[in-house]
Motif scaffolding. Sequence first.
Motif, PDB file in Angstrom:
ATOM      1  N   TRP A  20       0.841  -1.202   0.000  1.00 27.72           N
ATOM      2  CA  TRP A  20       0.000   0.000   0.000  1.00 27.72           C
ATOM      3  C   TRP A  20       0.875   1.250   0.000  1.00 27.72           C
ATOM      4  CZ3 TRP A  20      -4.528  -1.728  -1.114  1.00 27.72           C
ATOM      5  CH2 TRP A  20      -5.030  -2.893  -0.554  1.00 27.72           C
ATOM      6  N   PRO A  21       0.407   2.343  -0.628  1.00 30.01           N
ATOM      7  CA  PRO A  21       1.194   3.582  -0.644  1.00 30.01           C
ATOM      8  C   PRO A  21       1.290   4.231   0.741  1.00 30.01           C
ATOM      9  CG  PRO A  21      -0.927   3.918  -1.710  1.00 30.01           C
ATOM     10  CD  PRO A  21      -0.818   2.453  -1.408  1.00 30.01           C
ATOM     11  N   THR A  22       0.298   3.964   1.596  1.00 32.39           N
ATOM     12  CA  THR A  22       0.321   4.423   2.989  1.00 32.39           C
ATOM     13  C   THR A  22      -0.160   3.247   3.841  1.00 32.39           C
ATOM     14  OG1 THR A  22      -1.932   5.286   2.829  1.00 32.39           O
ATOM     15  CG2 THR A  22      -0.147   6.850   2.404  1.00 32.39           C
ATOM     16  N   PRO A  23       0.209   3.184   5.107  1.00 27.45           N
ATOM     17  CA  PRO A  23      -0.200   2.044   5.931  1.00 27.45           C
ATOM     18  C   PRO A  23      -1.722   1.843   5.959  1.00 27.45           C
ATOM     19  CG  PRO A  23       1.500   3.282   7.045  1.00 27.45           C
ATOM     20  CD  PRO A  23       1.091   4.098   5.836  1.00 27.45           C
ATOM     21  N   VAL A  24      -2.118   0.580   5.852  1.00 21.80           N
ATOM     22  CA  VAL A  24      -3.512   0.173   5.977  1.00 21.80           C
ATOM     23  C   VAL A  24      -3.537  -0.842   7.116  1.00 21.80           C
ATOM     24  CG1 VAL A  24      -5.424  -1.040   4.858  1.00 21.80           C
ATOM     25  CG2 VAL A  24      -4.029   0.566   3.544  1.00 21.80           C
ATOM     26  N   ASN A  25      -4.423  -0.644   8.071  1.00 15.62           N
ATOM     27  CA  ASN A  25      -4.492  -1.514   9.254  1.00 15.62           C
ATOM     28  C   ASN A  25      -3.148  -1.596   9.977  1.00 15.62           C
ATOM     29  OD1 ASN A  25      -7.246  -2.205   8.943  1.00 15.62           O
ATOM     30  ND2 ASN A  25      -6.681  -3.669   7.352  1.00 15.62           N
ATOM     31  N   GLY A  26      -2.418  -0.484   9.990  1.00 13.57           N
ATOM     32  CA  GLY A  26      -1.193  -0.389  10.773  1.00 13.57           C
ATOM     33  C   GLY A  26       0.082  -0.827  10.082  1.00 13.57           C
ATOM     34  N   HIS A  27       0.000  -1.275   8.831  1.00 15.13           N
ATOM     35  CA  HIS A  27       1.217  -1.687   8.129  1.00 15.13           C
ATOM     36  C   HIS A  27       1.019  -1.532   6.628  1.00 15.13           C
ATOM     37  CE1 HIS A  27      -0.800  -5.506   7.292  1.00 15.13           C
ATOM     38  NE2 HIS A  27      -1.250  -5.387   8.513  1.00 15.13           N
ATOM     39  N   PRO A  28       2.111  -1.536   5.856  1.00 18.26           N
ATOM     40  CA  PRO A  28       2.012  -1.233   4.424  1.00 18.26           C
ATOM     41  C   PRO A  28       1.821  -2.440   3.502  1.00 18.26           C
ATOM     42  CG  PRO A  28       4.295  -1.241   5.068  1.00 18.26           C
ATOM     43  CD  PRO A  28       3.494  -1.495   6.330  1.00 18.26           C
ATOM     44  N   GLU A  29       1.624  -3.653   4.054  1.00 16.24           N
ATOM     45  CA  GLU A  29       1.566  -4.822   3.183  1.00 16.24           C
ATOM     46  C   GLU A  29       0.378  -5.725   3.499  1.00 16.24           C
ATOM     47  OE1 GLU A  29       5.392  -6.605   3.711  1.00 16.24           O
ATOM     48  OE2 GLU A  29       6.352  -5.130   2.416  1.00 16.24           O
ATOM     49  N   ALA A  30      -0.031  -6.478   2.490  1.00 15.52           N
ATOM     50  CA  ALA A  30      -1.078  -7.492   2.625  1.00 15.52           C
ATOM     51  C   ALA A  30      -0.833  -8.541   1.543  1.00 15.52           C
ATOM     52  CB  ALA A  30      -2.457  -6.859   2.466  1.00 15.52           C
ATOM     53  N   THR A  31      -1.677  -9.557   1.516  1.00 12.65           N
ATOM     54  CA  THR A  31      -1.596 -10.604   0.495  1.00 12.65           C
ATOM     55  C   THR A  31      -2.969 -10.782  -0.129  1.00 12.65           C
ATOM     56  OG1 THR A  31       0.127 -11.766   1.722  1.00 12.65           O
ATOM     57  CG2 THR A  31      -1.064 -13.038   0.062  1.00 12.65           C
ATOM     58  N   ILE A  32      -3.012 -10.917  -1.443  1.00  9.89           N
ATOM     59  CA  ILE A  32      -4.250 -11.213  -2.152  1.00  9.89           C
ATOM     60  C   ILE A  32      -4.073 -12.560  -2.848  1.00  9.89           C
ATOM     61  CG2 ILE A  32      -5.725 -10.576  -4.101  1.00  9.89           C
ATOM     62  CD1 ILE A  32      -5.127  -7.656  -3.430  1.00  9.89           C
ATOM     63  N   VAL A  33      -5.061 -13.423  -2.656  1.00  9.51           N
ATOM     64  CA  VAL A  33      -5.038 -14.737  -3.287  1.00  9.51           C
ATOM     65  C   VAL A  33      -6.237 -14.815  -4.229  1.00  9.51           C
ATOM     66  CG1 VAL A  33      -5.148 -17.230  -2.936  1.00  9.51           C
ATOM     67  CG2 VAL A  33      -3.918 -15.781  -1.289  1.00  9.51           C
ATOM     68  N   ILE A  34      -5.974 -15.062  -5.516  1.00 11.61           N
ATOM     69  CA  ILE A  34      -7.022 -15.133  -6.522  1.00 11.61           C
ATOM     70  C   ILE A  34      -7.022 -16.532  -7.134  1.00 11.61           C
ATOM     71  CG2 ILE A  34      -7.838 -14.250  -8.732  1.00 11.61           C
ATOM     72  CD1 ILE A  34      -6.288 -11.651  -7.968  1.00 11.61           C
ATOM     73  N   THR A  35      -8.174 -17.144  -7.154  1.00 11.46           N
ATOM     74  CA  THR A  35      -8.309 -18.454  -7.780  1.00 11.46           C
ATOM     75  C   THR A  35      -9.354 -18.356  -8.875  1.00 11.46           C
ATOM     76  OG1 THR A  35      -7.696 -19.569  -5.731  1.00 11.46           O
ATOM     77  CG2 THR A  35      -8.840 -20.891  -7.384  1.00 11.46           C
ATOM     78  N   ASN A  36      -9.003 -18.776 -10.098  1.00 12.40           N
ATOM     79  CA  ASN A  36      -9.916 -18.711 -11.234  1.00 12.40           C
ATOM     80  C   ASN A  36      -9.955 -20.085 -11.893  1.00 12.40           C
ATOM     81  OD1 ASN A  36     -11.150 -18.354 -13.771  1.00 12.40           O
ATOM     82  ND2 ASN A  36     -10.494 -16.226 -13.854  1.00 12.40           N
ATOM     83  N   ASP A  37     -11.138 -20.724 -11.846  1.00  8.67           N
ATOM     84  CA  ASP A  37     -11.272 -22.067 -12.424  1.00  8.67           C
ATOM     85  C   ASP A  37     -12.042 -22.049 -13.743  1.00  8.67           C
ATOM     86  OD1 ASP A  37     -13.932 -21.730 -11.794  1.00  8.67           O
ATOM     87  OD2 ASP A  37     -14.020 -23.383 -10.370  1.00  8.67           O
ATOM     88  N   THR A  38     -12.120 -20.929 -14.402  1.00  8.04           N
ATOM     89  CA  THR A  38     -12.778 -20.659 -15.691  1.00  8.04           C
ATOM     90  C   THR A  38     -14.246 -20.293 -15.568  1.00  8.04           C
ATOM     91  OG1 THR A  38     -13.461 -22.903 -16.340  1.00  8.04           O
ATOM     92  CG2 THR A  38     -11.220 -22.232 -16.925  1.00  8.04           C
ATOM     93  N   LYS A  39     -14.952 -20.739 -14.530  1.00  5.35           N
ATOM     94  CA  LYS A  39     -16.374 -20.410 -14.373  1.00  5.35           C
ATOM     95  C   LYS A  39     -16.587 -19.303 -13.349  1.00  5.35           C
ATOM     96  CE  LYS A  39     -17.796 -25.058 -15.545  1.00  5.35           C
ATOM     97  NZ  LYS A  39     -16.497 -25.660 -15.695  1.00  5.35           N
ATOM     98  N   ARG A  40     -15.694 -19.227 -12.415  1.00  7.27           N
ATOM     99  CA  ARG A  40     -15.790 -18.211 -11.358  1.00  7.27           C
ATOM    100  C   ARG A  40     -14.407 -17.959 -10.813  1.00  7.27           C
ATOM    101  NH1 ARG A  40     -16.793 -20.208  -5.714  1.00  7.27           N
ATOM    102  NH2 ARG A  40     -18.143 -18.412  -5.531  1.00  7.27           N
ATOM    103  N   PHE A  41     -14.263 -16.830 -10.135  1.00  2.00           N
ATOM    104  CA  PHE A  41     -13.011 -16.621  -9.437  1.00  2.00           C
ATOM    105  C   PHE A  41     -13.281 -16.050  -8.059  1.00  2.00           C
ATOM    106  CE2 PHE A  41     -13.066 -12.366 -11.337  1.00  2.00           C
ATOM    107  CZ  PHE A  41     -12.529 -11.569 -10.343  1.00  2.00           C
ATOM    108  N   THR A  42     -12.393 -16.370  -7.148  1.00  2.00           N
ATOM    109  CA  THR A  42     -12.489 -15.854  -5.788  1.00  2.00           C
ATOM    110  C   THR A  42     -11.283 -14.975  -5.527  1.00  2.00           C
ATOM    111  OG1 THR A  42     -11.341 -17.772  -4.858  1.00  2.00           O
ATOM    112  CG2 THR A  42     -13.755 -17.871  -4.937  1.00  2.00           C
ATOM    113  N   LEU A  43     -11.480 -14.010  -4.667  1.00  2.00           N
ATOM    114  CA  LEU A  43     -10.421 -13.082  -4.308  1.00  2.00           C
ATOM    115  C   LEU A  43     -10.453 -12.907  -2.798  1.00  2.00           C
ATOM    116  CD1 LEU A  43      -9.470  -9.921  -6.165  1.00  2.00           C
ATOM    117  CD2 LEU A  43      -9.646  -9.918  -3.700  1.00  2.00           C
ATOM    118  N   THR A  44      -9.378 -13.236  -2.147  1.00  2.00           N
ATOM    119  CA  THR A  44      -9.288 -13.138  -0.693  1.00  2.00           C
ATOM    120  C   THR A  44      -8.105 -12.250  -0.341  1.00  2.00           C
ATOM    121  OG1 THR A  44     -10.167 -15.376  -0.484  1.00  2.00           O
ATOM    122  CG2 THR A  44      -9.064 -14.464   1.447  1.00  2.00           C
TER     123      THR A  44
END
Length: 173
Positions: free
Chosen positions: A123-147
Amino acid sequence: MRCLIAVALAGMVLPGFAQAADGDYIRRFLVPFTGGGIVKLSLDGSPWRVNCRLDPTVSENAVTLAGNCRLKFIFFLSNDIEAKLRYDPASDSYSGTYVVDGGPPALLSGRRKDDTLTLNVRWPTPVNGHPEATIVITNDTKRFTLTTIDTIGLNGKPVITSDLAFNAPAPAR
């Protein structure tokens, strides 16, 4: 909400080409997606339900997902989001940016394994007290999830701050 939208958009703006089927993987995002899920506006806050729509633009080794996420039942509270990802075959990795409402971009970087793309978010500025997070995206062709996964404090336990699911439109009959 920035964290939630970042997760949704980053997921949407995903992959490019890497493993043998990376071209096929990026093409999985060639249709508009609608969906939603829950987003936490703070690490200890209650989750909010959101609805999102994402529209893709794809070029060789790159995808852009742009759209809008809004709090369910609160129509005036929404955010425009845009995620851009590019695949680099030389390093077999993805990089890009994520922007909410025209603000400063968050930097994305990561790798894909099978149907799942894992992105580090700076993040360009801290979010929730720190500048980093992880995004996990799964796409099986019919739908995708983003966490989106955040941590409490600098070295704390992981907390899911957004959990979104998107569906491609049903084929016309």
